[in-house]
Design an enzyme around this catalytic site. Structure first.
Site, mmCIF file in Angstrom:
data_model
loop_
_atom_site.group_PDB
_atom_site.id
_atom_site.type_symbol
_atom_site.label_atom_id
_atom_site.label_comp_id
_atom_site.label_asym_id
_atom_site.label_seq_id
_atom_site.Cartn_x
_atom_site.Cartn_y
_atom_site.Cartn_z
ATOM 1 N N SER A 157 4.135 -3.525 -5.463
ATOM 2 C CA SER A 157 4.601 -2.771 -6.479
ATOM 3 C C SER A 157 6.175 -2.729 -6.359
ATOM 4 C CB SER A 157 4.006 -1.002 -6.170
ATOM 5 O OG SER A 157 4.918 -0.134 -7.146
ATOM 6 N N TYR A 170 3.282 6.700 -1.035
ATOM 7 C CA TYR A 170 2.932 5.301 -1.946
ATOM 8 C C TYR A 170 3.995 4.399 -1.812
ATOM 9 C CZ TYR A 170 1.539 2.332 -5.853
ATOM 10 O OH TYR A 170 1.408 1.477 -6.667
HETATM 11 C C1 BGC Z 1 2.510 2.968 -9.749
HETATM 12 C C2 BGC Z 1 2.564 3.526 -11.175
HETATM 13 C C3 BGC Z 1 3.879 3.313 -12.021
HETATM 14 C C4 BGC Z 1 4.882 2.128 -11.509
HETATM 15 C C5 BGC Z 1 6.127 2.252 -11.978
HETATM 16 C C6 BGC Z 1 3.168 1.431 -9.984
HETATM 17 O O1 BGC Z 1 3.058 0.931 -8.588
HETATM 18 O O2 BGC Z 1 1.213 2.832 -9.258
HETATM 19 O O3 BGC Z 1 2.197 4.687 -11.037
HETATM 20 O O4 BGC Z 1 3.949 3.766 -13.153
HETATM 21 O O5 BGC Z 1 4.461 1.678 -10.202
HETATM 22 O O6 BGC Z 1 6.641 3.259 -11.668
#
Ligand code: BGC
Length: 272
Positions: A157, A170
């Site tokens: 991410s 996260y």
């Molecule tokens: C998340 C999303 C978010 C995006 C940008 C992703 O890894 O799961 O919820 O919109 O990152 O912030």
């Protein structure tokens, strides 16, 4: 439907968490390259079957099957690989993709919410990469299908780089993935294993639906994206199929950001 290219003919790909969202798009994109596909799911069997049906309908050479498994459980991951190898003979590409968010301000975050996110997003990817490496080394290189012994594509991410208040579990899981991916590359590149990550930005899926489904949420999201466009899962699928193919053979130990420029911190455009 993706344009079939058959860059992955006679190769078998496991994509975890591929009953929906980014995982489903990656499964379809790799399927369109002629690969055998394992659509892994934890809870949505029907949705996984729909993804597999679509791949089977469109594929020129591969077969898609559906396998259950919770990636945070070692016995499930072992079983997932065992069943795949029994059915297709081996595994060539592993996309540990399953992931989730459980958001809380840090001072209110229950330990369970911390652990669950780390277990699925980070430990789950470790368990899958480990089984994939074991299988790649057992099987040996097959020059007729790929110059590499095997390919691992971690689904990371932008938050492996961008800190995320209210989502520390996260962000920590994705930051951890960066070091996992690079450490795997360092250790196994000499064996001709390629290990990379894709770091999606804001992609329209269920994980962030509460944000993009309202006008205000969409506007706020777009402020973070220089390209002024929210991504779609297919944006990730096309990068994954290229990254799995020998066209990207010399790419190893890298994160490819697919984020419309989000990691260029657009908040600094007018100030700072
Ligand atoms: C998340 C999303 C978010 C995006 C940008 C992703 O890894 O799961 O919820 O919109 O990152 O912030």
């Amino acid at each position: 439907m993706q344009k079939p290219n058959n860059r992955l003919e006679n190769q078998t790909c496991i994509i975890t968490g591929s009953s929906s969202g980014i995982g489903a798009a990656v499964a379809k994109a790799l399927g369109a390259e002629g690969a055998n596909i394992v659509v892994n799911y934890r809870s949505s069997k029907e949705a996984a079957e729909e993804v597999a049906d679509e791949i089977n309908k469109n594929s020129t050479s591969g077969e898609a099957i559906v396998l259950h498994g919770d990636v945070s459980k070692e016995e499930d991951v072992k079983e997932l690989f065992k069943k795949t190898i029994n059915h297709f003979g081996t595994v060539d590409v592993c996309v540990p993709n399953a992931g989730l968010q459980i958001d809380h301000p840090l001072h209110e975050m229950p330990l369970d919410a911390w652990k669950k996110v780390i277990d699925v997003n980070l430990t789950g990817q470790f368990l899958c990469a480990k089984e994939a490496i074991i299988e790649f080394m057992r099987r040996g290189i097959r020059k007729d299908v790929s110059n590499s012994l095997g390919k691992i594509i971690h689904m990371s991410s932008v938050h492996e780089e961008i800190p995320w208040a209210g989502h520390a579990n996260y962000a920590a899981s994705k930051g951890g993935l960066l070091m996992l991916m690079e450490s795997i590359c360092q250790a196994y590149a000499p064996h001709k294993i390629r290990c990379n990550s894709i770091a999606p930005g804001a992609i329209k899926t269920d994980i962030n639906k509460d944000v993009w489904s309202t006008k205000e949420g969409r506007e706020n999201m777009l402020k973070l994206i220089p390209y002024k466009q929210i991504g779609v899962p297919e944006d990730i699928g096309s990068v994954a199929s290229w990254l799995a193919s020998d066209e990207s053979e010399y790419i190893n130990g890298t994160t490819i950001f697919v984020d419309g420029g989000m990691t260029c911190y657009p908040g600094f455009t007018t100030n700072g």
